[in-house]
Design an enzyme around this catalytic site. Structure first.
Site, PDB file in Angstrom:
ATOM      1  N   ASN A 100       4.407 -13.447   0.050  1.00 30.52           N
ATOM      2  CA  ASN A 100       5.860 -13.570   0.223  1.00 30.52           C
ATOM      3  C   ASN A 100       6.243 -13.672   1.693  1.00 30.52           C
ATOM      4  OD1 ASN A 100       5.214 -10.971   0.893  1.00 30.52           O
ATOM      5  ND2 ASN A 100       6.513 -10.007  -0.651  1.00 30.52           N
ATOM      6  N   TYR A 134     -23.217 -15.882 -20.803  1.00 33.32           N
ATOM      7  CA  TYR A 134     -23.567 -16.032 -19.386  1.00 33.32           C
ATOM      8  C   TYR A 134     -24.039 -14.722 -18.776  1.00 33.32           C
ATOM      9  CZ  TYR A 134     -22.768 -20.794 -17.859  1.00 33.32           C
ATOM     10  OH  TYR A 134     -22.912 -22.142 -17.632  1.00 33.32           O
ATOM     11  N   ASP A 180      -2.429  -3.988   8.593  1.00 33.87           N
ATOM     12  CA  ASP A 180      -3.573  -3.723   7.725  1.00 33.87           C
ATOM     13  C   ASP A 180      -3.625  -4.864   6.711  1.00 33.87           C
ATOM     14  OD1 ASP A 180      -5.681  -2.650   6.378  1.00 33.87           O
ATOM     15  OD2 ASP A 180      -4.654  -0.837   5.697  1.00 33.87           O
ATOM     16  N   GLU A 214      -0.465  -3.203  -4.707  1.00 36.42           N
ATOM     17  CA  GLU A 214      -1.166  -4.456  -4.994  1.00 36.42           C
ATOM     18  C   GLU A 214      -2.675  -4.223  -4.923  1.00 36.42           C
ATOM     19  OE1 GLU A 214       2.338  -7.359  -3.129  1.00 36.42           O
ATOM     20  OE2 GLU A 214       0.441  -7.131  -2.064  1.00 36.42           O
ATOM     21  N   GLU A 271       5.331 -12.333   4.468  1.00 37.47           N
ATOM     22  CA  GLU A 271       5.452 -11.209   5.392  1.00 37.47           C
ATOM     23  C   GLU A 271       4.594 -11.465   6.622  1.00 37.47           C
ATOM     24  OE1 GLU A 271       6.161  -7.131   3.241  1.00 37.47           O
ATOM     25  OE2 GLU A 271       4.531  -8.177   2.232  1.00 37.47           O
ATOM     26  N   PHE A 292       2.062 -11.801  -4.567  1.00 42.78           N
ATOM     27  CA  PHE A 292       1.645 -11.028  -3.393  1.00 42.78           C
ATOM     28  C   PHE A 292       1.998 -11.773  -2.104  1.00 42.78           C
ATOM     29  CE2 PHE A 292      -2.196  -8.630  -5.475  1.00 42.78           C
ATOM     30  CZ  PHE A 292      -1.371  -8.229  -6.517  1.00 42.78           C
ATOM     31  N   ASP A 320     -11.374  -3.773   7.956  1.00 43.75           N
ATOM     32  CA  ASP A 320     -10.793  -2.947   9.014  1.00 43.75           C
ATOM     33  C   ASP A 320     -11.663  -3.140  10.256  1.00 43.75           C
ATOM     34  OD1 ASP A 320      -8.825  -2.029   7.364  1.00 43.75           O
ATOM     35  OD2 ASP A 320      -9.618  -0.010   7.132  1.00 43.75           O
ATOM     36  N   HIS A 334     -16.637 -22.174 -13.133  1.00 45.21           N
ATOM     37  CA  HIS A 334     -16.736 -20.743 -12.852  1.00 45.21           C
ATOM     38  C   HIS A 334     -15.971 -20.477 -11.564  1.00 45.21           C
ATOM     39  CE1 HIS A 334     -19.931 -19.945 -15.817  1.00 45.21           C
ATOM     40  NE2 HIS A 334     -20.449 -21.105 -15.447  1.00 45.21           N
ATOM     41  N   ASP A 345     -13.247 -12.589 -17.612  1.00 49.34           N
ATOM     42  CA  ASP A 345     -14.302 -11.668 -18.012  1.00 49.34           C
ATOM     43  C   ASP A 345     -13.995 -10.208 -17.720  1.00 49.34           C
ATOM     44  OD1 ASP A 345     -15.985 -13.568 -19.159  1.00 49.34           O
ATOM     45  OD2 ASP A 345     -16.834 -14.130 -17.229  1.00 49.34           O
ATOM     46  N   ASP A 381     -11.047  -5.822   1.970  1.00 48.04           N
ATOM     47  CA  ASP A 381     -10.140  -5.085   2.846  1.00 48.04           C
ATOM     48  C   ASP A 381     -10.884  -4.788   4.146  1.00 48.04           C
ATOM     49  OD1 ASP A 381      -8.367  -3.446   4.128  1.00 48.04           O
ATOM     50  OD2 ASP A 381      -8.252  -1.925   2.551  1.00 48.04           O
TER      51      ASP A 381
END
Length: 752
Positions: free
Chosen positions: A655, A461, A663, A631, A657, A653, A521, A512, A376, A519
């Site tokens: 991989n 919808y 962060d 990213e 690490e 994304f 912090d 759905h 969408d 993110d």
């Protein structure tokens, strides 16, 4: 008694009588209008939140004028542009990098330059492509830079561009031309000449990169009701990949389980009596399946929530404050609602909380239904968030906010009143206790929540997007699905893919899946991921060693790498999963916020599918990765029309690490499987169709922060609970004031 004393007593008596008369005269009158107190101003940010603000209409117009005068190519307005033209597809704000923003917000640095992101379709070039420019600084642009290769590693092929409104119009014109080749069939099957049939797109559009061939499903179209429940059994495949509209062609026809090369062949089969035709009468408006028209006259009004002294929250530009909370809000025209800089008691908890994508994946034994995987975001989750209906979509007295966007036009559009903000009484205690021993008392706090809401209508919808802020320091994110189900024509073994919900209507099964970026912090940017869960250990009973006891214990673990923090969909998730700070609370535990997911997701598309990588975010109910500017999103609007070579692949994304003291970003998937049933007619209800997640403080504080709420209630057996000084609930006015209700207006149909 002297004359002076008598006069004084007489005056006092008259004043008392006058006061009593006033009281008696006011009894029985209509309640007074509530006195609104000024909204709270917890902390002024001096316009700092504007660093996240959506573009104003004036800024959008400036960007368009700049592009028209500085690109050196002819631009046609997208609403009129052919595929072989150049046009401006959209303009949105370019949010500065996190490092720039934090230097400005926290470090006293300069305000980052305000910039826009413009998406252009270049069809009138030797190498047609989609190009993205950053344009700035606003409000008066003087530069633009091509960021396409920087963002995507190469040019974006032209076939990946979303379908414009003009393209749909031209496709519909072609379909109408082709339908005229089967007049007798249409009259027999549908009591139609084709002009009164609605056409519904599907997506994606083919089987390999470069394809742009779409199945369109035809329905009876009855004014004032949703056509989605009235399929006529006819579907057509249109190849619209050529730059020249005259070369588009209808290349396949499906009817009632049979395939034909053209509508002419369909007509020929009908005339030769080689076609089983299901004759469907054209439905009447008063009896059509799925009508939402009321069947009973209005009854008495239901309960009305209002603020006796006005809103307790404050809105300034794009910033909201409420009882310790503050945040900036906005709307991406593609991906929808987004919040930034969410703080509680002045401390940042979340830097970004944003919707990324909404997937609807269908099953059917008709070609349109079986091939549908709507992403969408490519249609416009934010763009199609229309005006909210006061008193139904949101409380009547909520604050309503306009949102602006520029898409497929050279002038900005406004969806007025398309986002609402309100304080909600959940009619449930946030916490409470009645003590019956040894001392007798009651203590509690009502659960009042600040809600930010918008609703997107994406074809059939309607998605209700909620972001909720609780007095306990928790953030709740929730989505409800309602609106019309999509359907297929019922034929053959159709009920293997859903339930029959009408005479010829199959409610097709679908899932759905919704994706969010969080993110966090927590007490700073550098966090780690910690899990806690329970196990049992068999131990000898310390006071009776001949016996044993199964004792639960807490298993704690810190996850070190991204691969460990990628939790596949529909597999057990650690019951406690937290973003932890290196700093501790008073009791020595890491200050943390817990992620708690509430979801009933269906099965993800098999990884063997050629298009699975385009929705590879759906593999995971939760994935935690290191935050990277390169990213920014888990998907792309270009993934819909080329899922076989996705422009953004979320799986890349992850991989392996390290994620210790970094962060971090949490990517969260929620969803549910929907098998339509009779009660989905006329509309799917929100009851039971809501999913989401919580961000809850976990040892972040030294105690529940809601203890400081001015709404707390406490009284003991030794106190008079009816005394105003003891219990604020006893202080409610005996005659309630009447809320000031704005005049009901609605302009949502004026700006389509």
């Amino acid at each position: 008694m002297n004359v002076k004393t008598v006069l004084i007593l007489l005056i006092l008596a008259l004043a008392t009588i006058f006061a009593l008369v006033c009281v008696l005269l006011t009894r029985g009158r209509a309640p007074s209008t509530c006195q609104h107190q000024p909204p709270e101003q917890e902390d002024a940010d001096d316009g700092q939140s504007l660093v996240f603000a959506d573009l104003t209409p004036e800024e959008m117009a400036q960007v368009v004028r700049y592009l028209q005068g500085n690109l050196g190519v002819q631009l046609v307005e997208a609403s009129r542009a052919k595929p072989s033209d150049n046009c401006i597809a959209s303009v949105d704000v370019q949010v500065p990098t996190k490092a720039e923003v934090l230097r400005f917000l926290d470090g006293g640095g300069a305000r980052p330059p305000r910039e826009a992101l413009a998406v252009l379709y270049f069809g009138n070039q030797p190498d047609p492509n989609v190009t993205e420019y950053v344009v700035g600084p606003l409000p008066t642009p003087v530069y633009h830079r091509d960021v396409t290769v920087q963002k995507y590693g190469g040019k974006v092929p032209y076939h990946r561009r979303p379908v414009t409104g003009k393209e749909y119009v031209d496709i519909n014109t072609l379909i109408q031309q082709e339908l005229r080749k089967a007049p007798r069939f249409l009259a027999a099957c549908c009591e139609s000449d084709g002009t009164d049939l609605a056409v519904l797109t599907t997506a994606p559009r083919g089987f390999k990169s470069g394809d742009r061939a779409t199945w369109f499903v035809l329905f009876h179209n009855v004014a004032g009701t949703g056509y989605y429940l009235s399929p006529v059994g006819l579907e057509v495949l249109v190849d619209h990949g050529d730059l020249h509209v005259s070369r588009w062609q209808l290349c396949r026809v499906f009817y009632n389980g049979q395939y034909f090369a053209s509508t002419g062949d369909l007509e020929g089969a009908f005339v030769a009596n080689l076609l089983e035709v299901v004759r469907i009468e054209k439905p009447q408006a008063e009896a059509v399946l799925g009508s939402m028209r009321p069947r009973r006259p209005p009854g008495s009004p239901g309960p009305l929530q209002y603020e006796p002294q006005g809103p307790r929250y404050s809105i300034r530009n794009n910033r909201v404050t409420f009882q310790g909370w503050s945040f900036a809000f906005g709307m991406n025209p593609n991906s929808g609602p987004r919040l930034f800089d969410i703080r509680y008691r002045g401390e940042r908890i979340v830097y970004e909380l944003s919707l990324q994508e909404a997937l609807a994946l269908y099953g059917s034994n008709c070609p349109g239904g079986m091939s549908t995987r709507y992403l969408d975001g490519s249609f416009g989750i934010g763009r199609f968030a229309y005006e909210l209906v006061r008193g139904l979509d949101c409380p009547y007295t909520a604050t309503y906010v306009d949102r602006h966007y520029l898409a497929e036009l050279e002038t900005p559009k406004t969806n007025q009143n398309s986002l609402c903000i309100f304080e909600h009484d959940a009619a449930l205690p946030l916490r409470r206790h009645f003590s019956d021993s040894p001392s007798l008392y009651y203590g509690g706090l009502q659960k009042n929540t600040l809600v930010v809401r918008t609703i997107s209508t994406l074809i059939n919808y309607d998605y209700i997007w909620d972001f909720m802020f609780h007095g306990s320091g928790a953030v709740e994110v929730r989505v409800h699905a309602t609106g019309y189900i999509s359907s297929s024509f019922l034929h053959g073994q159709g009920t293997n893919y859903g339930n029959r919900v009408g005479p010829h209507t199959l409610g097709t099964m679908h899932l759905h899946h919704i994706h969010y970026k969080v993110d966090l912090d927590v007490n700073g940017q550098l966090n780690s991921l910690e899990t806690q869960d329970m196990e049992y250990e068999l131990v000898k009973d310390p006071w009776s060693t001949q016996n044993t006891i199964e004792r639960p214990y807490l298993r704690r673990e810190r996850l070190e790498r991204e691969d460990e923090a990628a939790f596949p969909l529909n597999t057990p998730l650690p019951r406690y999963l937290s973003f932890a700070s290196p700093k501790t609370n008073k009791w020595g535990h890491p200050r943390s916020y817990r992620i708690q997911i509430v979801s009933f997701a269906g099965e993800h598309l098999p990884t063997s599918s050629s298009m699975e990588r385009s929705i590879s975010w759906g593999r995971y109910q939760l994935a935690v990765t290191r935050r990277k500017e390169e990213e920014p999103t888990s998907t792309s609007i270009y993934n819909q029309n080329d899922p076989w070579t996705p422009t953004v692949t979320f799986a890349d994304f992850i991989n392996n690490e390290t994620i210790t003291n970094e962060d971090l970003v949490a990517w969260i998937s929620v969803g549910f499987l929907h098998v339509p049933h009779a009660e989905d007619v006329p509309n799917t209800v929100t009851v039971g169709n809501g999913v989401g997640f919580f961000l809850r403080p976990y040892n972040y504080f030294d105690e529940d922060p809601s203890v400081d709420s001015p709404d707390s209630v406490y009284f003991s057996s030794e106190q008079d609970a009816g005394a105003c000084g003891t219990n604020p609930l006893a202080c409610l006015p005996p005659i309630a004031c009447a809320p000031h209700l704005p005049t009901f207006r609605y302009g949502g149909f004026l700006n389509l």
